[in-house]
Design a protein around this motif. Structure first.
Motif, PDB file in Angstrom:
ATOM      1  N   ALA A  12       3.076   8.491   3.144  1.00 36.32           N
ATOM      2  CA  ALA A  12       2.664   7.092   2.985  1.00 36.32           C
ATOM      3  C   ALA A  12       2.596   6.283   4.272  1.00 36.32           C
ATOM      4  CB  ALA A  12       3.605   6.383   2.001  1.00 36.32           C
ATOM      5  N   ARG A  42      -3.618   4.244  -2.109  1.00 34.21           N
ATOM      6  CA  ARG A  42      -3.316   3.414  -0.932  1.00 34.21           C
ATOM      7  C   ARG A  42      -4.368   2.323  -0.758  1.00 34.21           C
ATOM      8  NH1 ARG A  42       0.135   3.883   2.941  1.00 34.21           N
ATOM      9  NH2 ARG A  42      -0.126   2.679   4.841  1.00 34.21           N
ATOM     10  N   GLU A  95       1.017   4.109  -2.962  1.00 34.00           N
ATOM     11  CA  GLU A  95       0.689   5.497  -2.604  1.00 34.00           C
ATOM     12  C   GLU A  95       1.805   6.444  -3.038  1.00 34.00           C
ATOM     13  OE1 GLU A  95      -1.084   8.062   1.158  1.00 34.00           O
ATOM     14  OE2 GLU A  95      -0.267   6.059   1.509  1.00 34.00           O
ATOM     15  N   PRO A 119       0.814  -1.224   0.000  1.00 35.86           N
ATOM     16  CA  PRO A 119       0.000   0.000   0.000  1.00 35.86           C
ATOM     17  C   PRO A 119       0.846   1.273   0.000  1.00 35.86           C
ATOM     18  CG  PRO A 119      -0.884  -1.593   1.556  1.00 35.86           C
ATOM     19  CD  PRO A 119       0.445  -2.119   1.126  1.00 35.86           C
ATOM     20  N   ALA A 120       1.927   1.276   0.787  1.00 34.20           N
ATOM     21  CA  ALA A 120       2.797   2.457   0.839  1.00 34.20           C
ATOM     22  C   ALA A 120       3.474   2.692  -0.505  1.00 34.20           C
ATOM     23  CB  ALA A 120       3.844   2.284   1.934  1.00 34.20           C
TER      24      ALA A 120
END
Length: 390
Positions: free
Chosen positions: A122, A312, A95, A91-92
């Protein structure tokens, strides 16, 4: 300083209760308390407190991570498997990519400046997420599929990942070169941190079994060791990293296995400490907010934050794709990965302090990310806990 501490705690508690009555997360009230009392509005907080604010916020983070470790059941975490590992970085990463695509278009910054901004924004906030996951575990909500454990562990490693990337991007912006060797710090920080934490947790478990000591004494020992570990982390240089925060969680998780009953009592002790530490953390984060910067950025910065938030959420859905989680549980996991606060407050001002051209913008976006995502994420977690209940 004592008068400032009194204001910090009393008004923070008051505003927290008011926002709870309004069915909003109490941390919103604490953040607003900090903004009001901070140097950019009423300026009622002693400069000495503001000077040691990063250390005080770190103590609060240590308390919640120790509590998290003491509640983290490794057997339950193993049930999560692949998604738990992916949540640590996917996810980071997505993002940051979103920020690198849209920040140059919206603000005209370079790709590297956008990457720095993305690395700051993030990181998910353990201080917001962990207490709520612990609450779910106490209520036996989502434990069957290890959802709280998965989110809690992923959020902690996520911070290490983005901080290392942030350091690498800063070096590239300032020196014009990117040291790929710096990326070695990511896996080494995780591996070394876990190993050190397991060893210390095992030795402490043996000692606590052999020598009788009151739980209060054990809490003091755990806190002291945690302080030493984060100090060591700060002093380490080179390409081999070490995560003191991850080691702290590993200590608690190891003691959960070796001292099951004692770890439950210690967790209760840390939950009481967290009551005060939470106020300290979020009021001091609020005190960092420069209203002037936020007003300058305006709607463009807010739009950018919501755009990268969508990236994200995409990363979260990819992490839990083809798992046993149903759609409601996947949505809840995405909500739980929204809040940002601690890391943004800690590193958001570094580019400005280094004199980088993007410093003002990075700090502004970091501050707005806290103000938007911390209350929004906390609200969504609290409001939609029912998604985990069949």
């Amino acid at each position: 300083m004592l008068f400032s501490l009194a204001l910090l705690f009393l008004i923070g508690m008051l505003f927290g209760k008011i926002f709870e009555k309004l069915k909003l997360p109490k941390l919103v009230g604490m953040l607003i308390t900090g903004i009001i009392l901070g140097p950019y509005l009423l300026n009622l907080l002693d400069e000495k407190i503001l000077a040691i604010s990063p250390e005080l916020r770190r103590i609060a983070l240590i308390i919640i991570l120790l509590r998290a470790g003491l509640n983290l059941d490794i057997k339950d975490l193993k049930k999560a498997g692949r998604p738990a590992a992916l949540l640590c970085f996917l996810p980071a990463s997505i993002e940051i990519i979103g920020m690198m695509i849209f920040a140059p278009k919206i603000f005209g910054v370079s790709i590297i400046e956008a990457a720095i901004m993305g690395a700051v924004v993030a990181a998910v906030s353990p201080a917001v997420v962990v207490p709520r996951m612990l609450n779910l575990m106490d209520r036996n909500i989502g434990k069957e599929k290890a959802i709280p454990q998965m989110i809690m562990a992923g959020a902690s490693v996520d911070d290490i990942f983005v901080i290392v990337l942030f350091t690498a991007f800063l070096g590239m912006e300032k020196g014009g070169t990117f040291e790929a060797s710096k990326l070695i710090e990511i896996p080494s920080s995780i591996i070394v941190g876990i190993i050190v934490g397991i060893i210390i947790g095992y030795l402490l478990s043996i000692s606590f079994k052999k020598y009788h000591l009151r739980d209060t004494g054990k809490v003091i020992i755990l806190l002291s060791i945690a302080f030493i570990l984060v100090t060591i982390e700060d002093s380490i240089t080179g390409n081999i990293g070490f995560s003191g925060l991850l080691a702290i969680m590993a200590i608690g998780a190891t003691m959960k296995i070796k001292l099951t009953i004692a770890s439950e009592r210690l967790s209760l002790k840390f939950s009481k400490l967290w009551y005060g530490a939470e106020i300290l953390l979020f009021v001091l984060v609020g005190a960092e907010v420069n209203i002037g910067y936020a007003l300058k950025a305006g709607t463009k910065a807010i739009l950018l934050i919501f755009i990268v938030m969508c990236f994200r959420m995409l990363g979260v859905f990819l992490s839990v794709f083809k798992t046993k989680l149903n759609n409601r549980e996947k949505l809840f996991t995405a909500f739980a990965y929204m809040p940002k606060a601690t890391v943004q407050a800690a590193i958001g001002g570094i580019p400005l302090a280094m004199g980088l051209a993007c410093g003002d913008m990075v700090l502004t976006v970091a501050v707005l990310a806290i103000l938007i995502t911390a209350p929004l994420g906390a609200f969504l977690i609290d409001r939609y806990t029912g998604l985990l209940i069949d």
